[in-house]
Scaffold this active site. Structure first.
Site, PDB file in Angstrom:
ATOM      1  N   HIS A  12     -28.161 -26.578 -53.347  1.00 34.81           N
ATOM      2  CA  HIS A  12     -29.244 -27.362 -53.675  1.00 34.81           C
ATOM      3  C   HIS A  12     -30.379 -27.084 -52.656  1.00 34.81           C
ATOM      4  CE1 HIS A  12     -29.865 -31.399 -55.575  1.00 34.81           C
ATOM      5  NE2 HIS A  12     -31.028 -31.064 -54.689  1.00 34.81           N
ATOM      6  N   HIS A  14     -34.669 -26.604 -53.266  1.00 35.28           N
ATOM      7  CA  HIS A  14     -35.835 -26.753 -53.847  1.00 35.28           C
ATOM      8  C   HIS A  14     -36.893 -26.075 -53.114  1.00 35.28           C
ATOM      9  CE1 HIS A  14     -35.086 -30.135 -56.426  1.00 35.28           C
ATOM     10  NE2 HIS A  14     -34.343 -30.492 -55.455  1.00 35.28           N
ATOM     11  N   ASP A  16     -40.328 -25.722 -53.842  1.00 39.30           N
ATOM     12  CA  ASP A  16     -41.564 -26.311 -53.190  1.00 39.30           C
ATOM     13  C   ASP A  16     -41.368 -27.347 -52.304  1.00 39.30           C
ATOM     14  OD1 ASP A  16     -39.663 -27.957 -55.134  1.00 39.30           O
ATOM     15  OD2 ASP A  16     -41.435 -28.832 -56.303  1.00 39.30           O
ATOM     16  N   HIS A 189     -29.719 -34.059 -60.960  1.00 36.99           N
ATOM     17  CA  HIS A 189     -29.587 -35.156 -59.671  1.00 36.99           C
ATOM     18  C   HIS A 189     -29.121 -36.283 -60.299  1.00 36.99           C
ATOM     19  CE1 HIS A 189     -32.075 -32.027 -58.087  1.00 36.99           C
ATOM     20  NE2 HIS A 189     -32.481 -32.695 -56.891  1.00 36.99           N
ATOM     21  N   GLU A 192     -28.343 -40.836 -56.186  1.00 40.28           N
ATOM     22  CA  GLU A 192     -28.958 -40.783 -54.868  1.00 40.28           C
ATOM     23  C   GLU A 192     -29.610 -42.078 -54.699  1.00 40.28           C
ATOM     24  OE1 GLU A 192     -32.401 -37.848 -53.027  1.00 40.28           O
ATOM     25  OE2 GLU A 192     -31.852 -37.766 -55.073  1.00 40.28           O
ATOM     26  N   ASP A 270     -31.354 -29.407 -49.265  1.00 42.16           N
ATOM     27  CA  ASP A 270     -32.399 -30.157 -50.445  1.00 42.16           C
ATOM     28  C   ASP A 270     -33.860 -29.414 -50.136  1.00 42.16           C
ATOM     29  OD1 ASP A 270     -33.139 -31.788 -52.295  1.00 42.16           O
ATOM     30  OD2 ASP A 270     -33.033 -33.583 -51.339  1.00 42.16           O
TER      31      ASP A 270
END
Length: 328
Positions: A12, A14, A16, A189, A192, A270
């Protein structure tokens, strides 16, 4: 113990949300360290998940050309190498990178080619997960999942839905049905910003084999049992969950409860810049707060290999490298 020395799996992550100061300085030479910390690192205590997500906007704005996308991807491989990550699945939403001259297919081609270069240069194995967003339309989700299909056989390995969890998922059900029909592995996702009802909704509507975060599943024992019985892997991101206000401190995090339940789970950052953290640092905090030792970290990495969106032969090679590294 120096946790940086341990080999690691990260599922997991990202793209960006992982721009180092070094790469941002190359893309924006005038930026100062203070400006970088303000614009590219999320506050330690965000008011909400939405605030955390908004902090990625500065990164997205400088990921709009072929050169920018290539530089950011290769820089992430450099970061992974420093953290001794041996396999990573890097995710991003291609439709967020067509603000200038690139079309969406070119965006995926560029990141895929940069991924090839990163693998060759570092020896790290990697896959790419293409994301749709909850605020996207059904058509945009379908466009994204069809890109995954178009790039089968490359480093593109799966499909995800991210962004504001307060938005419902039913708009994207068709895209996930398409993914399942075409044997495209899926993660989503959930659990959360919202509680177990969100995870139930995601499982019911989208049927992913993995859940991004899913940490609030611990609020419903029946849900935990369902996740374990159906071997749904949870991609846990401890520091990120503190930043977004799910827990006030790591000591209150549900990660240890999930592990003790025997649920398939892995530890992830993350976003390495957004959360300003490495996996080595995540491991250090888990040792400090929950007394996790090398056996816990090996188990989580083995769970992650099992859940990775790659074939059995690739998993076997990575597992061999992982186990050997943990013998040191």
């Amino acid at each position: 113990m120096n946790y940086n020395e341990l080999p690691k799996i990260e599922l997991h992550l990202h793209l960006d949300c992982s721009l180092s100061f070094e790469v941002v300085k190359k893309l924006k030479p005038s930026i100062s360290k203070e400006e970088y910390e303000r614009d590219f690192i999320a506050p330690a205590n965000c008011a909400s998940l939405q605030e955390y997500i908004k902090c990625a906007q500065a990164s997205i704005e400088i990921m709009q050309t072929a050169e920018q996308l290539e530089m950011v991807t290769l820089d992430l491989f450099r970061q992974l190498k420093e953290d001794n990550v041996i396999y990573a699945e890097i995710r991003f939403a291609p439709l967020q990178h067509i603000m200038k001259e690139l079309n969406v297919k070119q965006v995926v081609e560029i990141v895929n080619e940069a991924c090839s270069s990163g693998i060759e240069e570092t020896g790290i194995q990697a896959g790419i997960i293409l994301c749709t967003l909850r605020n996207f339309s059904e058509e945009e989700s379908m466009e994204t999942v069809k890109l995954v299909e178009d790039f089968k056989g490359t480093h593109v390995v799966g499909f995800d839905i991210a962004a504001d969890e307060m938005l419902p998922v039913h708009t994207h059900k068709k895209a996930f049905e398409y993914a399942h029909k075409h044997d495209i592995p899926c993660t989503a996702h959930s659990g959360e910003a919202r509680g177990p009802e969100s995870v139930w909704e995601t499982i019911d509507q989208l049927n992913p084999s993995r859940i991004g975060h899913g940490v609030r599943s611990t609020e419903d024992e029946e849900l935990l049992n369902f996740i374990k019985k159906n071997n749904i892997h949870l991609e846990v991101c401890p520091t990120s969950n503190i930043q977004t206000g799910i827990y006030s401190s790591l000591g209150e995090h549900s990660v240890n409860k999930i592990y003790q339940k025997g649920i398939s789970m892995g530890i992830n950052t993350d976003g390495r810049s957004l959360s300003d953290v490495t996996l080595g640092e995540e491991y250090k905090w888990l040792n400090r707060y929950f007394n996790w030792d090398i056996s816990h970290f090996l188990q989580c990495n083995e769970y992650a290999i099992d859940a990775a969106f790659i074939d059995k032969s690739a998993k076997a090679k990575i597992r061999e490298k992982l186990v050997k590294g943990f013998e040191l």
